[in-house]
Write a protein that holds these residues in place. Structure first.
Motif, PDB file in Angstrom:
ATOM      1  N   THR A  25      76.702  70.163  30.771  1.00 40.72           N
ATOM      2  CA  THR A  25      76.330  70.532  32.117  1.00 40.72           C
ATOM      3  C   THR A  25      77.447  70.229  33.277  1.00 40.72           C
ATOM      4  O   THR A  25      77.090  70.413  34.330  1.00 40.72           O
ATOM      5  CB  THR A  25      75.081  69.800  32.506  1.00 40.72           C
ATOM      6  N   GLU A  43      68.597  71.297  32.203  1.00 37.32           N
ATOM      7  CA  GLU A  43      68.831  69.790  32.617  1.00 37.32           C
ATOM      8  C   GLU A  43      67.989  69.656  33.903  1.00 37.32           C
ATOM      9  O   GLU A  43      67.272  68.867  34.306  1.00 37.32           O
ATOM     10  CB  GLU A  43      70.416  69.244  33.002  1.00 37.32           C
ATOM     11  N   ILE A  75      65.467  61.994  30.341  1.00 32.55           N
ATOM     12  CA  ILE A  75      66.524  62.069  31.503  1.00 32.55           C
ATOM     13  C   ILE A  75      66.910  60.833  32.244  1.00 32.55           C
ATOM     14  O   ILE A  75      67.978  60.734  32.778  1.00 32.55           O
ATOM     15  CB  ILE A  75      65.695  63.112  32.637  1.00 32.55           C
ATOM     16  N   ASP A  85      70.958  66.387  25.974  1.00 27.28           N
ATOM     17  CA  ASP A  85      70.204  66.902  26.898  1.00 27.28           C
ATOM     18  C   ASP A  85      68.721  66.421  26.542  1.00 27.28           C
ATOM     19  O   ASP A  85      67.706  66.347  27.165  1.00 27.28           O
ATOM     20  CB  ASP A  85      70.195  68.371  27.018  1.00 27.28           C
TER      21      ASP A  85
END
Lengths: 273, 156
Positions: free
Chosen positions: A149, A222, A128, A124
């Motif tokens: 996730t 996230e 991103i 994480d």
């Protein structure tokens, strides 16, 4: 922002879509090209990205730990062995303080959970867009890099633990004992239906809360990273850096909680009431 | 966010990883750590023992030292006594020797003096006689003179 041509909504949903491999409507096998298509594939499809990263991290974990375990020195340990031993000792201490029965499976199980979940969570912290953009360059249109996730991953582990809980409950107390435990508490034998209902809910709540807690925490984290990524590039650091620092805490904490709850559930399965 | 076969995949890989960890990772690591723990405990034990030994040895050494000091004091005392004794003895001897030498010397001196006196006396007789002869130029009575002179000489 990935590119100016897509809307925020598309950007978010793109980041939340798995790379799913399964059977299309027309009977052919292949990757899904949209979230809808992935959903239509039903159960017999596989999220190649999260499962792939999960496997990769698991293998990495086993490789590193096996490297140390192959020839551990009993003298002064070096850097890697020191780190590995620190983790092992941490897990061992936790297991010893919470689990008072004889079972050689619990400690390695706890170690596997802690390190593997920790590694999955650490994904994480990778910015991103790094891996998804790299994937795009390689022709992969969806890429979710944080295995925890994906509810399949967390529930997969939670259900495995649930199976162990049931297995050890029956092994320790016998089928009769386990059934009695489910049906004779908390209101005695005259409240049997109520007892059964309460205890079954209680039993089922364990794996569900275990899996969903990890999933929820990481999914939310996230999501916030995704939302921060929608800001102009020069403003992102002001939010993403504090959030990432705070997230380090969540990452370790969630891995730790997952391990501790596993140990506690299994200890409860061993305890006679 | 669909539930799909990923779940089964995760279950299987989870089982495999746990099995691997149980078989190949956990036991050697724990064994090594336990062994190190035992080693350290042994080391600490040995250190304790060495400490105790050291203390004992130190006590023994101080005892020895004390003994040695006492012995030395006794020896020195004796030596001092003996030394003064020797000094006294030699003083006595020296005094005796001195006295002996003095007496011998005195005896010799007396002897010499007597001898000289005898010689002197005999020469005085001759001289006196010669002198008297010269004064008188003639001998009155050799025998009387001689008696007179010898009387004189005896008085010297």
């Amino acid at each position: 922002m990935a590119s100016e041509t897509i809307t925020a909504e598309e950007y978010i949903s793109h980041h939340l879509t798995n790379l799913t491999y399964g059977q299309h409507h027309d009977g052919s096998w292949g990757f899904a090209h949209s979230a809808q298509e992935a959903a239509d594939m039903g159960f017999w499809a596989i999220n190649v990205d999260t499962f792939g990263f999960s496997l990769f991290l698991g293998v990495l974990f086993m490789f590193v730990f096996r490297l140390v375990a192959k020839s551990p020195t009993t003298g002064v340990p070096g850097g890697l062995q020191n780190m590995v031993e620190m983790v092992v000792e941490f897990v061992d201490d936790n297991v010893k303080s919470m689990f008072h029965h004889k079972n050689n499976l619990i400690a390695p199980l706890g170690l596997t959970i802690f390190v593997w979940v920790l590694l999955m969570n650490i994904m994480d912290l990778i910015p991103i867009d790094f891996l998804p953009e790299a994937g795009k360059a390689l022709g992969i249109h969806f890429l979710k890099v944080v295995p925890s996730t994906d509810v399949n991953i967390t529930m997969g582990m939670a259900l495995s633990i649930f199976a162990l809980v049931v297995y050890y409950s029956i092994k320790q107390k016998g089928i009769g004992g386990f059934a009695a435990e489910l049906s004779l508490h908390p209101f005695g034998k005259w409240g049997l239906p109520v007892n059964l209902f309460l205890e079954v809910v209680n039993l089922l709540a364990k794996p569900i809360s275990l899996g969903l807690r990890l999933f929820g925490n990481l999914y939310a984290g996230e999501m916030i990273f995704i939302l921060i990524a929608l800001l102009p590039f020069w403003a992102q650091w002001a939010l993403s850096v504090p959030w990432a620092i705070f997230h380090i805490l969540i990452i370790v904490l969630q891995a730790f909680i997952f391990m501790v709850l596993t140990i506690v559930y299994l200890a409860m399965a061993h305890d006679e009431h | 966010m669909n539930i799909n076969a990923t779940l089964l995949g995760q279950v299987i890989s989870f089982a495999i990883f746990v099995w691997f960890c149980l078989k190949f990772v956990w036991p050697p690591l724990i064994a090594a750590m336990e062994e190190r723990k035992a080693k350290i405990a042994d080391g600490l034990d040995a250190a304790d023992r060495a400490m105790r030994d050291l203390e004992l040895a130190q006590n023994k050494a101080t005892d020895r030292l004390k003994e040695a000091k006492q012995d030395a004091a006794v020896i020195i005392d004796e030596a001092k006594k003996r030394a003064s004794q020797i000094v006294e003895e030699s003083k006595d001897k020296a005094r005796e020797e001195g006295e002996r030498l003095i007496t011998a010397a005195q005896a010799e001196i007396e002897q010499e003096a007597n001898r000289a006196r005898e010689q002197l006396r005999s020469q005085v007789v001759v001289l006196a006689l010669a002198g008297a002869e010269k004064v008188l130029e003639r001998s009155v009575d050799d025998e009387t003179n001689r008696a007179l002179v010898e009387q004189l000489a005896a008085q010297l």
